[in-house]
Scaffold this active site. Sequence first.
Site, mmCIF file in Angstrom:
data_model
loop_
_atom_site.group_PDB
_atom_site.id
_atom_site.type_symbol
_atom_site.label_atom_id
_atom_site.label_comp_id
_atom_site.label_asym_id
_atom_site.label_seq_id
_atom_site.Cartn_x
_atom_site.Cartn_y
_atom_site.Cartn_z
ATOM 1 N N GLN A 194 -3.260 -5.066 4.516
ATOM 2 C CA GLN A 194 -4.127 -3.594 4.527
ATOM 3 C C GLN A 194 -4.761 -3.626 5.812
ATOM 4 O O GLN A 194 -4.916 -4.564 6.600
ATOM 5 C CB GLN A 194 -5.113 -3.391 3.321
ATOM 6 C CG GLN A 194 -6.052 -4.803 3.214
ATOM 7 C CD GLN A 194 -6.847 -5.199 1.978
ATOM 8 O OE1 GLN A 194 -6.816 -4.306 1.120
ATOM 9 N NE2 GLN A 194 -7.502 -6.243 1.750
ATOM 10 N N TYR B 68 -23.575 -1.528 -6.903
ATOM 11 C CA TYR B 68 -22.355 -2.203 -7.211
ATOM 12 C C TYR B 68 -22.085 -3.658 -7.717
ATOM 13 O O TYR B 68 -21.904 -4.036 -8.709
ATOM 14 C CB TYR B 68 -21.210 -1.867 -6.279
ATOM 15 C CG TYR B 68 -19.700 -2.182 -6.896
ATOM 16 C CD1 TYR B 68 -18.867 -1.423 -7.658
ATOM 17 C CD2 TYR B 68 -19.301 -3.410 -6.207
ATOM 18 C CE1 TYR B 68 -17.550 -1.937 -7.872
ATOM 19 C CE2 TYR B 68 -18.008 -4.008 -6.539
ATOM 20 C CZ TYR B 68 -17.159 -3.298 -7.570
ATOM 21 O OH TYR B 68 -15.926 -3.594 -7.879
ATOM 22 N N GLN B 69 -22.382 -4.542 -6.593
ATOM 23 C CA GLN B 69 -22.485 -5.770 -6.928
ATOM 24 C C GLN B 69 -23.538 -6.513 -7.654
ATOM 25 O O GLN B 69 -22.815 -7.307 -8.656
ATOM 26 C CB GLN B 69 -22.964 -6.611 -5.603
ATOM 27 C CG GLN B 69 -22.447 -5.893 -4.352
ATOM 28 C CD GLN B 69 -21.128 -6.193 -3.609
ATOM 29 O OE1 GLN B 69 -20.109 -6.696 -4.323
ATOM 30 N NE2 GLN B 69 -20.991 -6.399 -2.557
ATOM 31 N N ASP C 63 -15.574 -10.324 -0.018
ATOM 32 C CA ASP C 63 -16.750 -9.890 0.716
ATOM 33 C C ASP C 63 -17.873 -10.862 0.608
ATOM 34 O O ASP C 63 -18.992 -10.935 1.414
ATOM 35 C CB ASP C 63 -17.162 -8.416 0.795
ATOM 36 C CG ASP C 63 -17.406 -7.895 -0.538
ATOM 37 O OD1 ASP C 63 -18.521 -8.446 -1.121
ATOM 38 O OD2 ASP C 63 -16.901 -6.957 -1.219
ATOM 39 N N GLU D 118 -9.226 -14.499 -3.614
ATOM 40 C CA GLU D 118 -9.068 -13.292 -2.932
ATOM 41 C C GLU D 118 -7.789 -13.170 -2.125
ATOM 42 O O GLU D 118 -7.562 -14.397 -1.270
ATOM 43 C CB GLU D 118 -10.424 -13.366 -1.715
ATOM 44 C CG GLU D 118 -10.194 -12.227 -0.658
ATOM 45 C CD GLU D 118 -10.087 -10.748 -0.878
ATOM 46 O OE1 GLU D 118 -10.854 -10.421 -1.769
ATOM 47 O OE2 GLU D 118 -8.958 -10.390 -0.308
ATOM 48 N N ASP E 140 -13.363 -7.747 -9.157
ATOM 49 C CA ASP E 140 -13.826 -6.932 -8.103
ATOM 50 C C ASP E 140 -12.796 -6.331 -6.934
ATOM 51 O O ASP E 140 -12.786 -6.817 -6.139
ATOM 52 C CB ASP E 140 -15.004 -7.809 -7.226
ATOM 53 C CG ASP E 140 -15.723 -6.760 -6.220
ATOM 54 O OD1 ASP E 140 -15.135 -5.582 -6.228
ATOM 55 O OD2 ASP E 140 -16.142 -7.246 -5.204
ATOM 56 N N SER E 141 -12.183 -5.427 -7.682
ATOM 57 C CA SER E 141 -10.718 -5.162 -7.054
ATOM 58 C C SER E 141 -10.948 -3.872 -6.138
ATOM 59 O O SER E 141 -12.137 -3.153 -6.435
ATOM 60 C CB SER E 141 -9.853 -4.568 -7.905
ATOM 61 O OG SER E 141 -10.099 -3.569 -8.772
ATOM 62 N N ASP F 228 -8.971 0.088 -5.058
ATOM 63 C CA ASP F 228 -8.179 0.962 -6.113
ATOM 64 C C ASP F 228 -6.832 0.673 -6.412
ATOM 65 O O ASP F 228 -6.298 -0.353 -5.735
ATOM 66 C CB ASP F 228 -8.453 2.343 -5.528
ATOM 67 C CG ASP F 228 -9.877 2.446 -5.204
ATOM 68 O OD1 ASP F 228 -10.791 2.403 -6.058
ATOM 69 O OD2 ASP F 228 -10.181 3.067 -4.278
ATOM 70 N N TYR G 116 -19.105 5.960 -3.078
ATOM 71 C CA TYR G 116 -18.016 5.785 -3.837
ATOM 72 C C TYR G 116 -17.527 7.048 -4.244
ATOM 73 O O TYR G 116 -18.495 8.072 -4.345
ATOM 74 C CB TYR G 116 -17.934 4.816 -4.984
ATOM 75 C CG TYR G 116 -17.871 3.506 -4.684
ATOM 76 C CD1 TYR G 116 -17.686 2.914 -3.261
ATOM 77 C CD2 TYR G 116 -18.240 2.216 -5.750
ATOM 78 C CE1 TYR G 116 -17.451 1.515 -3.087
ATOM 79 C CE2 TYR G 116 -18.235 0.954 -5.278
ATOM 80 C CZ TYR G 116 -17.843 0.427 -3.815
ATOM 81 O OH TYR G 116 -17.948 -0.659 -3.823
HETATM 82 N N1 SPD Z 1 -13.082 3.155 -4.496
HETATM 83 C C1 SPD Z 1 -13.465 1.875 -4.047
HETATM 84 C C2 SPD Z 1 -13.695 1.006 -5.180
HETATM 85 C C3 SPD Z 1 -14.203 -0.385 -4.404
HETATM 86 C C4 SPD Z 1 -14.348 -1.414 -5.383
HETATM 87 N N2 SPD Z 1 -14.615 -2.957 -4.960
HETATM 88 C C5 SPD Z 1 -15.454 -2.787 -3.904
HETATM 89 C C6 SPD Z 1 -15.761 -4.219 -3.364
HETATM 90 C C7 SPD Z 1 -17.086 -4.617 -2.956
HETATM 91 N N3 SPD Z 1 -17.374 -6.089 -3.394
#
Ligand code: SPD
Length: 307
Positions: A47, A77-78, A102, A122, A172-173, A175, A241
């Site tokens: 990517q 998020y985390q 990350d 990862e 933790d992906s 999209d 997001y």
């Molecule tokens: N639309 C973006 C979604 C991203 C989700 N993963 C974020 C990784 C952070 N550790």
Amino acid sequence: MVDNNGVAPGMSPVIPGWFSEFSPMWPGEAHSLKVDKVLFQGKSDYQDVLVFQSATYGKVLVLDGVIQLTERDECAYQEMITHLPLCSIENPKKVLVIGGGDGGVLREVSCHSSIEQIDICEIDAMVVDVSKRFFPNVAVGYEDSRVNLHIGDGVEFLKAVPQGTYDAVIVDSSDPIGPAEELFKKSFFELVAKALRPGGVVYTQAESLWLHLNIIEEIVSNCRQIFKGSVNYAWTSVPTYPSGVIGFMLCSTEGPVVDFRHPVTRVDVIGNNNKVKGPLKFYNAEIHSAAFCLPSFAERVLRPKLT
Ligand code: SPD
């Protein structure tokens, strides 16, 4: 990658000096951030990788034109993707993180003193390297001695995992367009279920209620067929997001009952004593339970399918 009319990848072709997030996954909208300075641009085997200093959200990590984290709001998020599952079971010991290169999820997992082993798989080494270089407060998760990093494909990694190995798997992906596409398929969830012990939990990034209700419905249907314990959906606010929110799919395998809505461990106390990070910024026991409340339009569609 979206055709950017000759402008550097990720930079807005519409507003000079801004980053705009275009994707067919959110057609007709593109959230933008003012760019103070581009810090890194690279292309890995998987990517495009971009890091920039934004005017208002700190440093920003972008993969294939899509924001993965900003320094200002990554905590939401985390912390939620980690503590919702780990606080739903007692004394988790072995955790697998798929994606999450990350290191932010690792940082949060390390807050749980019961954990003995943290494996992470990862696919993209460049994400790990860039995070260590530009996001030390996120990549600090790698400094925990319980962490074992595997660079490779998450599906292949899971195929080799002995049955019943993990208490929790956190996916933790990015999209489901690009390298993470496989991580949203039924066949992937079957592998995860096999890797979990009875009553083990999986927690996976599951997009936005505002934008992707059809995708979420399909994930829920797949998970209901595979996970014979609980199947639930939670969500949180992440300003950068798409649509400002992101959701999570939570499932448990058959075995000791897991009630995801009610935490059995209070990580906010553990977190205060942790040397890797200070007090939690977002997660607490009240927001844990609140995360399962669905807006009515989603409640009507999803609730009949959740257990
Ligand atoms: N639309 C973006 C979604 C991203 C989700 N993963 C974020 C990784 C952070 N550790």
